[in-house]
Motif scaffolding. Sequence first.
Motif: not given
Length: 86
Positions: A1-12, A14-18
């Motif tokens: 089974m492949a590993t799945r990761v969620l990367v989630t963010y709060a960005s005002k 756009g830098s944190t989104q990048e």
Amino acid sequence: MATRVLVTYASKHGSTQEMAERIAFSLNQLGIHTDARPMNKVDELGGYDGVVVGSSVYFGRWMKAATEFVERVRPALAGSRVWLFS
């Protein structure tokens, strides 16, 4: 089974989104299936083996949306691998 990761963010602005998208890209390059999504688009953490959580920092604090997200999903985070970034 492949590993799945969620990367989630709060960005005002756009830098944190990048940063989140760069982390997701790098994990995908390593063969780890990774989704990058803003916190307001994440309803549950089921199906992920790990979670990367990021937020912009203002006046020494994470954004309110980020702290509320972590509180809301705290039980699911407790049983998962978790990484944080700011």
